[in-house]
Each structure stands twice: as structure tokens, then as C-alpha cells.
Scaffold this active site. Structure first.
Site, short mmCIF file in Angstrom:
data_model
loop_
_atom_site.label_atom_id
_atom_site.label_comp_id
_atom_site.label_asym_id
_atom_site.label_seq_id
_atom_site.Cartn_x
_atom_site.Cartn_y
_atom_site.Cartn_z
N GLU A 1 42.81 25.51 44.17
CA GLU A 1 44.11 24.83 44.28
C GLU A 1 44.04 23.71 45.32
O GLU A 1 44.96 23.49 46.11
CB GLU A 1 45.21 25.85 44.59
N GLY A 2 42.90 23.00 45.28
CA GLY A 2 42.65 21.91 46.22
C GLY A 2 41.86 22.44 47.40
O GLY A 2 42.33 23.36 48.09
N GLY B 1 32.08 45.90 63.90
CA GLY B 1 30.64 46.18 64.01
C GLY B 1 30.04 46.49 62.64
O GLY B 1 30.45 45.89 61.63
N TRP C 1 35.47 27.98 35.68
CA TRP C 1 36.11 28.76 36.76
C TRP C 1 37.59 28.98 36.50
O TRP C 1 38.41 28.87 37.41
CB TRP C 1 35.91 28.07 38.11
N ILE C 2 37.93 29.29 35.25
CA ILE C 2 39.34 29.46 34.92
C ILE C 2 39.74 30.94 35.08
O ILE C 2 39.29 31.81 34.32
CB ILE C 2 39.65 28.94 33.49
#
Ligand SMILES: Cc1cc2nc3c(=O)[nH]c(=O)nc-3n(C[C@H](O)[C@H](O)[C@H](O)COP(=O)(O)OP(=O)(O)OC[C@H]3O[C@@H](n4cnc5c(N)ncnc54)[C@H](O)[C@@H]3O)c2cc1C
Length: 388
Positions: free
Chosen positions: A368-369, A344, A159-160
Site C-alpha cells: 500500500e505504498g 532473548g 503479489w495479489i
């Protein structure tokens, strides 16, 4: 760079205006299309370079503009109002990479890398997360072994952000065990290079679809010792200090995302008529708008306080930044939720900005946490360590 209060106010107003125009004219009309294509065009990154956004907080000695945190937060907010993928690029490239190199690099390293990062000639990525090490950074399994005047890195990252398009990677690896805990060290890798592969994640992300996210495979990656950032064993501290910059960007971006949702909801509430009147004339709708407005203004004030604390070098900056990230991202999530309801079926369809904001905000609560981790950071800082 010291400025008088008037100079600071002028700078803040002019940078915000520049960022607002960029967001409205260069980003907003295309953000949906980039989201569908799953890609940010390189031209938009170059444009951020031309406008000084990539260089903003860096010192003038290294091609930067010396903007304070409060001023730079306004850039994150304005871009975050229209596109979290573009804002996310900036938070990683500038907040996590360039500002980290500025904080921890030697003079030679800063001169070598910062000017090209400041223009966008080089793109940076930040590789901390692994399959087995998300919130628990100390369980990083990637290793770095000393071999002569080089280090050999083996492992993987996941996930970089920006990894598939990056020219420079800031990587964290385990160099030793110290009292049973991983001793981490930071390295900067110039790309492309043998032993470094960026692979597709193999999943369709919920949000930030125009961002580049990749899995990194590091296999016998040889890094010269002069590309080690900071001392051996300082990696954890360096990774966390980079996150202080990036998290402020996430918090300010969340304020922007919340404002984007409020603007759409207000416009729609004034235009859409049901039961013979504007839906905005129903008090229940007004209550939703009032809650959105109040929470976003509160988040904005907190982000401003955290930014000014960072500018003043205050001792509670980490706690304030965590509070800003926690509150702003949760407030923005509630705003996105309300905006989808208020619009809606229009807000439910793909292609509407609130539908994209509704998906994107989930990422801001995780990276980032996670917001659980920010509650831990704030809580622990309030009660002190167990021995206290
Ligand atoms: C869009 C996106 C972009 C990203 N970009 C990057 C990047 O550029 N560089 C990078 O290094 N990483 C990046 N990441 C990874 C991200 O930083 C991690 O996903 C994040 O740190 C959380 O780790 P995890 O997903 O493994 O969750 P886990 O750590 O496995 O957590 C799972 C759940 O358990 C909770 N939890 C864990 N520990 C505790 C605890 N002690 N107390 C209470 N609850 C806890 C968490 O809050 C969460 O709800 C990105 C992620 C996303 C989604």
C-alpha cells in the site's frame, strides 16, 4: 450516518471490545499454526462476517453497519495485535475492495456486490501491482481493449493478496495513452471465469505466511462494460482512493502489532530473572520498554487523527494517512526489533508471536505504498507542485 459524541464513544468502545475478544479468543491461539500451515481457515473469515467486521464501514443500505473510520480502525488494531495475516485479509477485502466499490460503484453495482462482500459470502482481492509496475503505477502493462459491450484484458499481476480464494477481483488496466501517460480504468471481475488464472507466487514469503498471495494471469479475459468501475480513464484516481482506506487499516494494524510486541516484552520483563532480579528492574530494559510504549502511543494518536480527518472529509486526509502509515509501521518495526532482543532466545524461535511480528512488519512497510513513497506523498503535499 450521524451520531452524537456519546453514541460514537459507546459504539467505539463496544466494537473495540468485540474485536479484542475475537482477537484473543478466536485468532491468537491459532495464529502461529496458520502461519506454519500457510493458510487462513475459511471459518475465521466467516466469523469476521458474523461479528460484523467485514460489513463495518459499509452503509446500512448495502448490508453494512455504517461504522466511522475511527471505530473501524480499532478493529484493525485489535486484530493486528495478534495476527497480521488476518488483519491483512480485512484491509484488502473491506478497505481496498468493498469501500472502493461503495465510493465508486453505480447503485446497481453496489446492490449486486456489496451485500455478499459484507457477509463474507464473497471474498475480494485488489489487483494493481505488476512485475514492472510496483511503486510506479502508471507503468502498468495490462491492457483492456474495448470489443462491443465488453472489454478484453491481457496481462499479469503479482503479489495479489486473497487472489487464490477470491470470488471478486478489482483489476486495473491500461485503456489508452493520454499525453504519454497510461490512462487506467478499473474493472470488477466475478470469479471463477475464463481468462483469469491465479498461480502460486513460487516464493516463500518472509511474513504474512497465512495470507493468500498469488500471481494473476489475465489472458483474453472478457469483462462486460457494466462491470467497469467508474469512468474510462478514472482508474488511477480510483486505485489511489482505495489505498486511502487500506492504508489506514495498515497504520492501525501496525499500532496493534507494536502493542502486541510491547505486551509480550512487558510480561517477559516482569517474569524473567537474571543476576538475581527481574530483567525489568534493569534500567536499560526499562528504557527500551519506555521507548516502545511512547512510540506506540504516538502512533496510535496519529492514526486516530487520520481516521477522524477521514470521517470529517478533511482536505489533508491523504497526507495524514500517509504520515500515520509511515510513522506507525516504522514505530512497530522498532518495537518488534526490541521485543526480539528483550525476549532473548525465546523471541528468536519460530512459534513465538514476536518472531512472527518481526517478520510480518516488513510487509506493512512495503505494501500500500512503500514508506519511501509515503515520504514522497507527504513531502510533495507540503511543498506543492514544481510550478507552485
Ligand atoms: C505482503 C504483500 C502483500 C501485497 N498485496 C498486494 C495486493 O493485494 N494488491 C496489489 O496490487 N499489490 C500488493 N502487493 C504489492 C505491493 O503493493 C508492492 O510490492 C509495493 O507497491 C512496492 O512495489 P515493488 O515491490 O515493485 O517495489 P519497487 O516499486 O520496485 O520499489 C523498490 C524500492 O525502490 C523504492 N522506490 C521506488 N520508487 C521510488 C521513488 N520514486 N523514490 C524513492 N524510492 C523509490 C521503493 O520504496 C523500494 O524501496 C503486496 C506486497 C506484499 C509484500
Amino acid at each position: 450516518m450521524s451520531r452524537s459524541a456519546d453514541e460514537h464513544a459507546d459504539l467505539l468502545a463496544s466494537v473495540r471490545e468485540r474485536a479484542r475478544r475475537f482477537a484473543d479468543e478466536d485468532v491468537a491461539p491459532h495464529a502461529g499454526e496458520w502461519d506454519r500451515a500457510g493458510e487462513l481457515p475459511r471459518a475465521i473469515i466467516e466469523r469476521m462476517g458474523e461479528l460484523g467486521f467485514l460489513a463495518g464501514p459499509l452503509p446500512t443500505t448495502h448490508g453494512g453497519s455504517g461504522w466511522d473510520n475511527e471505530t473501524f480502525a480499532s478493529v484493525y488494531e485489535e486484530i493486528g495485535r495478534v495476527c497480521s495475516s488476518t488483519r491483512g485479509f480485512l484491509a484488502v477485502h473491506t478497505g481496498l475492495v468493498s469501500q472502493c466499490l461503495e465510493d465508486h460503484g453505480s447503485d446497481a453495482q453496489k446492490a449486486r456486490w456489496l451485500p455478499s462482500l459484507a457477509t463474507g459470502e464473497r471474498i475480494g482481492c485488489y489487483g494493481l501491482t505488476e512485475e514492472g509496475a510496483g511503486s510506479d503505477v502508471s507503468s502498468i502493462a495490462t491492457t483492456a481493449r474495448a470489443q462491443g459491450d465488453h472489454w478484453i484484458l491481457d496481462g499479469s499481476k503479482t503479489w495479489i493478496t486473497n487472489a487464490g480464494v477470491a470470488d471478486l477481483a478489482l483489476l486495473f488496466a491500461r485503456t489508452n495513452e493520454a499525453g504519454g501517460r497510461a490512462e487506467l480504468t478499473a474493472f470488477v471481475v466475478e470469479l471463477p471465469c475464463a481468462g483469469f488464472t491465479a498461480e502460486p507466487l513460487g516464493v516463500e514469503p518472509l511474513g504474512h505466511r497465512a495470507s493468500d498471495h498469488a500471481r494473476l494471469v489475465l489472458s483474453g479475459l472478457s469483462v462486460p462494460d457494466d462491470q467497469r468501475l467508474g469512468a474510462v480513464g478514472e482508474g488511477f484516481k480510483i486505485a489511489m482512493s482505495a489505498l486511502d482506506h487500506g492504508r489506514l487499516g495498515v497504520a492501525a494494524g501496525a499500532v496493534g502489532l507494536g502493542r502486541g510486541c510491547l505486551e509480550e516484552a512487558v510480561t517477559h520483563s516482569r517474569e524473567r530473572r537474571q543476576f538475581g532480579q527481574r530483567i525489568g528492574d534493569f534500567q536499560m530494559v526499562q528504557a527500551d520498554l519506555a521507548d516502545m510504549y511512547s512510540e506506540i502511543e504516538a502512533a496510535s494518536a496519529l492514526v486516530g487523527r487520520a481516521a477522524r480527518a477521514a470521517d470529517a472529509g478533511a482536505s489533508d486526509v491523504t497526507r495524514l494517512t500517509s504520515a500515520a502509515k509511515l510513522f506507525a509501521t516504522e514505530a512497530a518495526q522498532r518495537a518488534a526489533n526490541k521485543a526480539v532482543l528483550l525476549l532473548g532466545n525465546r523471541g528468536y524461535g519460530s512459534g513465538h508471536s514476536v518472531e512472527r511480528h518481526y517478520r510480518d512488519i516488513q510487509g506493512l512497510r512495503i505494501y500500500e505504498g512503500t514508506n519511501h513513497i509515503h515520504r514522497l506523498i507527504i513531502g510533495r503535499s507540503l511543498v506543492g507542485k514544481p510550478s507552485d
